[in-house]
Design a protein around this motif. Structure first.
Motif, PDB file in Angstrom:
ATOM      1  N   CYS A 101       0.849  -1.191   0.000  1.00 16.02           N
ATOM      2  CA  CYS A 101       0.000   0.000   0.000  1.00 16.02           C
ATOM      3  C   CYS A 101       0.884   1.240   0.000  1.00 16.02           C
ATOM      4  O   CYS A 101       1.767   1.370   0.842  1.00 16.02           O
ATOM      5  CB  CYS A 101      -0.910  -0.008   1.220  1.00 16.02           C
ATOM      6  SG  CYS A 101      -1.893   1.499   1.380  1.00 16.02           S
ATOM      7  N   HIS A 124       0.110   4.086   0.843  1.00 21.57           N
ATOM      8  CA  HIS A 124      -0.273   5.008   1.923  1.00 21.57           C
ATOM      9  C   HIS A 124       0.234   4.530   3.280  1.00 21.57           C
ATOM     10  O   HIS A 124       0.885   5.276   3.993  1.00 21.57           O
ATOM     11  CB  HIS A 124      -1.792   5.155   1.947  1.00 21.57           C
ATOM     12  CG  HIS A 124      -2.258   6.217   2.898  1.00 21.57           C
ATOM     13  ND1 HIS A 124      -2.143   7.553   2.631  1.00 21.57           N
ATOM     14  CD2 HIS A 124      -2.816   6.128   4.132  1.00 21.57           C
ATOM     15  CE1 HIS A 124      -2.619   8.250   3.647  1.00 21.57           C
ATOM     16  NE2 HIS A 124      -3.029   7.409   4.578  1.00 21.57           N
ATOM     17  N   CYS A 125      -0.074   3.277   3.644  1.00 20.40           N
ATOM     18  CA  CYS A 125       0.302   2.806   4.979  1.00 20.40           C
ATOM     19  C   CYS A 125       1.392   1.736   4.946  1.00 20.40           C
ATOM     20  O   CYS A 125       1.922   1.364   5.979  1.00 20.40           O
ATOM     21  CB  CYS A 125      -0.935   2.256   5.708  1.00 20.40           C
ATOM     22  SG  CYS A 125      -1.578   0.747   5.004  1.00 20.40           S
ATOM     23  N   CYS A 147      -4.169  -0.620  -0.038  1.00 18.34           N
ATOM     24  CA  CYS A 147      -4.810  -1.734   0.636  1.00 18.34           C
ATOM     25  C   CYS A 147      -6.321  -1.535   0.674  1.00 18.34           C
ATOM     26  O   CYS A 147      -7.077  -2.487   0.783  1.00 18.34           O
ATOM     27  CB  CYS A 147      -4.246  -1.887   2.048  1.00 18.34           C
ATOM     28  SG  CYS A 147      -4.634  -0.481   3.115  1.00 18.34           S
ATOM     29  N   HIS A 201      -7.614   4.535   1.589  1.00 19.62           N
ATOM     30  CA  HIS A 201      -6.222   4.971   1.488  1.00 19.62           C
ATOM     31  C   HIS A 201      -5.937   5.541   0.114  1.00 19.62           C
ATOM     32  O   HIS A 201      -5.170   6.504  -0.015  1.00 19.62           O
ATOM     33  CB  HIS A 201      -5.285   3.805   1.808  1.00 19.62           C
ATOM     34  CG  HIS A 201      -5.155   3.589   3.294  1.00 19.62           C
ATOM     35  ND1 HIS A 201      -4.388   2.599   3.838  1.00 19.62           N
ATOM     36  CD2 HIS A 201      -5.724   4.266   4.327  1.00 19.62           C
ATOM     37  CE1 HIS A 201      -4.489   2.666   5.162  1.00 19.62           C
ATOM     38  NE2 HIS A 201      -5.295   3.661   5.474  1.00 19.62           N
TER      39      HIS A 201
HETATM   40 ZN   LIG Z   1      -3.117   1.256   3.266  1.00 19.25          ZN
END
Ligand SMILES: [Zn+2]
Length: 80
Positions: free
Chosen positions: A44, A46-47, A65, A69
């Motif tokens: 992912c 983002h995270c 994910c 996000h």
């Molecule tokens: Zn994520």
């Protein structure tokens, strides 16, 4: 002469059908279950969580994910 052409055509068709059938049965060969389950895992953007590709969300050339996000990242890049 005609008979020869006919035989050649029949042999040709037979070879094509045989090749198709062989390639089909090869494709249908059972895949090991583990390989199927593992598949490709993407990260992912983002995270950083790793998710199977079929579960991931794509936004441009980035993978996420979850849809949230992907949207959050899109919003953040717009703020710049
Ligand atoms: Zn994520």
């Amino acid at each position: 002469m005609r008979l020869l052409l006919l035989i050649a055509a029949i042999v040709g068709v037979f070879l094509i059908v045989r090749t198709l059938l062989l390639s089909n049965s090869r494709k249908k060969a059972p895949m090991p279950e583990r390989l199927k389950e593992q598949g490709t895992v993407v990260r992912c953007a983002h995270c950083g969580m790793h998710v199977p590709q079929f579960d991931a969300y794509r936004s441009g050339d980035r993978m996420y994910c979850s849809r949230d996000h992907a949207l959050e990242d899109a919003r953040e890049s717009q703020d710049d």
